[in-house]
Design a protein around this motif. Structure first.
Motif, PDB file in Angstrom:
ATOM      1  N   VAL A  31       0.869  -1.179   0.000  1.00 13.61           N
ATOM      2  CA  VAL A  31       0.000   0.000   0.000  1.00 13.61           C
ATOM      3  C   VAL A  31       0.903   1.226   0.000  1.00 13.61           C
ATOM      4  O   VAL A  31       1.759   1.376   0.867  1.00 13.61           O
ATOM      5  CB  VAL A  31      -0.916   0.017   1.244  1.00 13.61           C
ATOM      6  N   LYS A  32       0.711   2.098  -0.974  1.00 14.77           N
ATOM      7  CA  LYS A  32       1.552   3.290  -1.063  1.00 14.77           C
ATOM      8  C   LYS A  32       0.726   4.454  -1.582  1.00 14.77           C
ATOM      9  O   LYS A  32      -0.319   4.272  -2.233  1.00 14.77           O
ATOM     10  CB  LYS A  32       2.746   3.055  -1.976  1.00 14.77           C
ATOM     11  N   LEU A  33       1.193   5.654  -1.295  1.00 19.31           N
ATOM     12  CA  LEU A  33       0.531   6.864  -1.753  1.00 19.31           C
ATOM     13  C   LEU A  33       0.977   7.184  -3.169  1.00 19.31           C
ATOM     14  O   LEU A  33       2.068   6.795  -3.611  1.00 19.31           O
ATOM     15  CB  LEU A  33       0.879   8.031  -0.832  1.00 19.31           C
ATOM     16  N   LEU A  34       0.129   7.902  -3.903  1.00 17.69           N
ATOM     17  CA  LEU A  34       0.511   8.331  -5.248  1.00 17.69           C
ATOM     18  C   LEU A  34       1.656   9.327  -5.142  1.00 17.69           C
ATOM     19  O   LEU A  34       1.555  10.342  -4.446  1.00 17.69           O
ATOM     20  CB  LEU A  34      -0.683   8.976  -5.956  1.00 17.69           C
ATOM     21  N   PRO A  35       2.792   9.063  -5.815  1.00 16.53           N
ATOM     22  CA  PRO A  35       3.951   9.949  -5.654  1.00 16.53           C
ATOM     23  C   PRO A  35       3.833  11.192  -6.504  1.00 16.53           C
ATOM     24  O   PRO A  35       3.127  11.219  -7.520  1.00 16.53           O
ATOM     25  CB  PRO A  35       5.120   9.072  -6.129  1.00 16.53           C
ATOM     26  N   ASN A  36       4.518  12.248  -6.068  1.00 11.16           N
ATOM     27  CA  ASN A  36       4.672  13.456  -6.873  1.00 11.16           C
ATOM     28  C   ASN A  36       5.977  13.364  -7.651  1.00 11.16           C
ATOM     29  O   ASN A  36       7.021  13.075  -7.086  1.00 11.16           O
ATOM     30  CB  ASN A  36       4.694  14.707  -5.979  1.00 11.16           C
ATOM     31  N   GLY A  37       5.915  13.614  -8.945  1.00 13.03           N
ATOM     32  CA  GLY A  37       7.115  13.512  -9.760  1.00 13.03           C
ATOM     33  C   GLY A  37       7.251  12.119 -10.342  1.00 13.03           C
ATOM     34  O   GLY A  37       6.302  11.327 -10.364  1.00 13.03           O
ATOM     35  N   PRO A  38       8.449  11.766 -10.816  1.00  9.01           N
ATOM     36  CA  PRO A  38       8.668  10.444 -11.429  1.00  9.01           C
ATOM     37  C   PRO A  38       8.405   9.334 -10.411  1.00  9.01           C
ATOM     38  O   PRO A  38       8.832   9.425  -9.264  1.00  9.01           O
ATOM     39  CB  PRO A  38      10.148  10.487 -11.832  1.00  9.01           C
ATOM     40  N   PRO A  39       7.674   8.300 -10.817  1.00 11.31           N
ATOM     41  CA  PRO A  39       7.370   7.222  -9.867  1.00 11.31           C
ATOM     42  C   PRO A  39       8.615   6.427  -9.507  1.00 11.31           C
ATOM     43  O   PRO A  39       9.481   6.171 -10.335  1.00 11.31           O
ATOM     44  CB  PRO A  39       6.367   6.356 -10.639  1.00 11.31           C
ATOM     45  N   VAL A  40       8.703   6.040  -8.242  1.00 13.46           N
ATOM     46  CA  VAL A  40       9.804   5.223  -7.744  1.00 13.46           C
ATOM     47  C   VAL A  40       9.230   3.883  -7.317  1.00 13.46           C
ATOM     48  O   VAL A  40       8.291   3.828  -6.521  1.00 13.46           O
ATOM     49  CB  VAL A  40      10.528   5.919  -6.568  1.00 13.46           C
ATOM     50  N   SER A  41       9.780   2.793  -7.846  1.00 13.55           N
ATOM     51  CA  SER A  41       9.230   1.477  -7.562  1.00 13.55           C
ATOM     52  C   SER A  41       9.354   1.139  -6.083  1.00 13.55           C
ATOM     53  O   SER A  41       8.374   0.909  -5.398  1.00 13.55           O
ATOM     54  CB  SER A  41       9.962   0.425  -8.404  1.00 13.55           C
ATOM     55  N   TYR A  42      10.574   1.105  -5.552  1.00 13.79           N
ATOM     56  CA  TYR A  42      10.813   0.834  -4.142  1.00 13.79           C
ATOM     57  C   TYR A  42      11.866   1.812  -3.645  1.00 13.79           C
ATOM     58  O   TYR A  42      12.809   2.134  -4.367  1.00 13.79           O
ATOM     59  CB  TYR A  42      11.300  -0.596  -3.924  1.00 13.79           C
ATOM     60  N   PRO A  43      11.755   2.274  -2.414  1.00 17.47           N
ATOM     61  CA  PRO A  43      12.708   3.277  -1.919  1.00 17.47           C
ATOM     62  C   PRO A  43      14.110   2.731  -1.668  1.00 17.47           C
ATOM     63  O   PRO A  43      15.084   3.469  -1.780  1.00 17.47           O
ATOM     64  CB  PRO A  43      12.069   3.772  -0.618  1.00 17.47           C
ATOM     65  N   VAL A  44      14.229   1.448  -1.299  1.00 18.74           N
ATOM     66  CA  VAL A  44      15.542   0.842  -1.033  1.00 18.74           C
ATOM     67  C   VAL A  44      15.767  -0.257  -2.061  1.00 18.74           C
ATOM     68  O   VAL A  44      14.992  -1.224  -2.134  1.00 18.74           O
ATOM     69  CB  VAL A  44      15.609   0.261   0.393  1.00 18.74           C
ATOM     70  N   ARG A  45      16.830  -0.107  -2.863  1.00 14.45           N
ATOM     71  CA  ARG A  45      17.097  -1.078  -3.924  1.00 14.45           C
ATOM     72  C   ARG A  45      18.599  -1.286  -4.064  1.00 14.45           C
ATOM     73  O   ARG A  45      19.371  -0.323  -4.080  1.00 14.45           O
ATOM     74  CB  ARG A  45      16.504  -0.614  -5.254  1.00 14.45           C
ATOM     75  N   PHE A  46      18.996  -2.554  -4.197  1.00 11.96           N
ATOM     76  CA  PHE A  46      20.381  -2.929  -4.464  1.00 11.96           C
ATOM     77  C   PHE A  46      20.391  -3.856  -5.672  1.00 11.96           C
ATOM     78  O   PHE A  46      19.615  -4.816  -5.731  1.00 11.96           O
ATOM     79  CB  PHE A  46      21.017  -3.620  -3.258  1.00 11.96           C
ATOM     80  N   ARG A  47      21.273  -3.558  -6.636  1.00 11.69           N
ATOM     81  CA  ARG A  47      21.317  -4.326  -7.882  1.00 11.69           C
ATOM     82  C   ARG A  47      22.573  -5.192  -7.928  1.00 11.69           C
ATOM     83  O   ARG A  47      23.689  -4.700  -7.727  1.00 11.69           O
ATOM     84  CB  ARG A  47      21.272  -3.388  -9.084  1.00 11.69           C
ATOM     85  N   VAL A  48      22.373  -6.483  -8.190  1.00 15.72           N
ATOM     86  CA  VAL A  48      23.461  -7.445  -8.342  1.00 15.72           C
ATOM     87  C   VAL A  48      23.598  -7.744  -9.827  1.00 15.72           C
ATOM     88  O   VAL A  48      22.637  -8.192 -10.464  1.00 15.72           O
ATOM     89  CB  VAL A  48      23.184  -8.732  -7.549  1.00 15.72           C
ATOM     90  N   VAL A  49      24.782  -7.522 -10.391  1.00 13.71           N
ATOM     91  CA  VAL A  49      25.007  -7.659 -11.831  1.00 13.71           C
ATOM     92  C   VAL A  49      26.199  -8.566 -12.065  1.00 13.71           C
ATOM     93  O   VAL A  49      27.221  -8.460 -11.359  1.00 13.71           O
ATOM     94  CB  VAL A  49      25.250  -6.281 -12.487  1.00 13.71           C
ATOM     95  N   GLY A  50      26.081  -9.470 -13.055  1.00 14.50           N
ATOM     96  CA  GLY A  50      27.183 -10.354 -13.398  1.00 14.50           C
ATOM     97  C   GLY A  50      26.847 -11.215 -14.597  1.00 14.50           C
ATOM     98  O   GLY A  50      25.692 -11.304 -15.023  1.00 14.50           O
TER      99      GLY A  50
END
Length: 370
Positions: A31-50
């Protein structure tokens, strides 16, 4: 229920969260509020690449375990979703060539058993309708139907499909994301109430160093999305800052007479004083020092320098008119303070009327004109 006030909105949000937790415990609800500006999927994100999918998957699971251990994260997940079941058909090419079975025949038989193969078309007035040949519905949902399928052979007429291919039911990721031709898994989560996402990110990021050190060359774990974009935007602003400062000083010298370098430096040094109020406000509202806040502080510094230029010019005019320097400073400060307060009050009233026209005695459609 449509909430019209902040308290109603927060109460509705908590009720929905309790409902999801109590009656839909197997569902990942959010459950989340409608954001102002560009939408952000999740506030905390870490990307693993390989380059290897297995190594990336194992590292992402370790990152997920660390995020789950943090009490400030909520709903930890990754963007590859859950594993899905897939029917895998591995053809023995040597045996298929020996028995005279082609890959096209195997593909046609499996398509007929599972989804159906078109064998012709029926014309209905101006429409063409495909005629599809397929097995019965109860057989299409059974793995045994594939095992009993017969494949045309150039040697023996037909042969069992299991004689030239191995059929197995395996699990694989529902979605596979790539970044620069490498596999990329983003581990993400929401944050607990009354805490900012940069704070949670700063708590988790140092704990990922042991995972980073044991990864082979070519693999990386980095902060993603909002924090990453904010860092890149801040770096682009910092790269242009020396040129901006030089242009500001040049314009101030032109406005405050070329021979008065001391007045230019004095006016320029009034700008950073705005950081005091900005930092206090961000601390009071528990807001992060993000890209939007940096833009606002930059604009605030420009407004302070502009007001200082006008104030210094007014002081010089009063002194030139014969006023005592101290009196000229006091009266100029009073006049400038009055104009600044009137401008701020007018802007505040304008924003209030634009958001709530009936409160200002205006019709609801009046906000179209603001």
């Amino acid at each position: 229920m449509l909430p019209k006030e902040i308290k109603q909105r927060e109460g509705l949000q908590k009720r929905i969260e309790r409902l999801l937790a109590s009656q839909f415990d197997k569902v990942r609800g959010r459950v989340k509020l409608l954001p102002n500006g560009p939408p952000v999927s999740y506030p905390v994100r870490f990307r693993v690449v390989g380059p290897d999918i297995g190594t990336v998957r194992r590292a992402a699971n370790e990152v997920k375990a660390i995020m789950l251990a943090n009490p400030n994260t909520v709903g930890v997940n990754d963007n590859w979703n859950e594993q899905v079941k897939v029917l895998k058909l591995e053809v023995d090419q040597d045996k298929a060539r020996t028995l005279g079975v082609s890959n096209q025949s195997i593909a046609r038989v499996t398509q007929t058993v599972l989804t159906g193969a078109p064998i012709g078309q029926f014309r209905d007035n101006i429409y063409l309708i495909d005629i599809v040949m397929r097995t019965r519905e109860q057989e299409r949902n059974m793995l045994s139907a594939m095992q009993q399928a017969q494949v045309p052979s150039a040697v023996d007429g037909v042969v069992p499909l299991t004689q030239v291919a191995r059929i197995e039911l395996v699990s694989e990721p529902g979605i596979i994301w790539r970044e620069n031709r490498d596999y990329g898994i983003t581990v993400q989560s929401d944050v607990a109430p009354n805490i900012q996402r940069p704070t949670v990110t700063a708590q988790i990021d140092p704990l990922l160093e042991p995972i980073r050190k044991k990864l082979p060359f070519g693999y990386q774990i980095r902060v993603a999305w909002a924090q990453e974009e904010s860092t890149n935007a801040g770096a682009s602003i910092a790269a242009q800052m020396p040129l901006t400062i030089f242009l500001i000083l040049t314009l101030l010298m032109l406005q405050l007479q070329l021979h008065s370098f001391s007045r230019t430096v004095m006016v320029f040094l009034t700008g950073p004083l705005g950081l005091i109020g900005a930092a206090a406000t961000l601390l009071l509202l528990h807001a992060p020092m993000g890209f939007v806040a940096q833009l606002g502080i930059t604009a605030l510094i420009g407004m302070i320098i502009r007001n200082s230029v006008i104030l210094v010019d007014q002081i010089e005019q009063d002194i030139a008119s014969g006023h005592d320097p101290w009196r000229a400073i006091v009266e100029s400060a009073v006049r400038r303070c009055r104009s600044i307060l009137l401008t701020a009050a007018a802007a505040r009233k304008w924003m209030h009327c634009a958001a709530n026209p009936p409160a200002c005695g205006l019709p609801k459609s009046a906000n179209r004109g603001f």
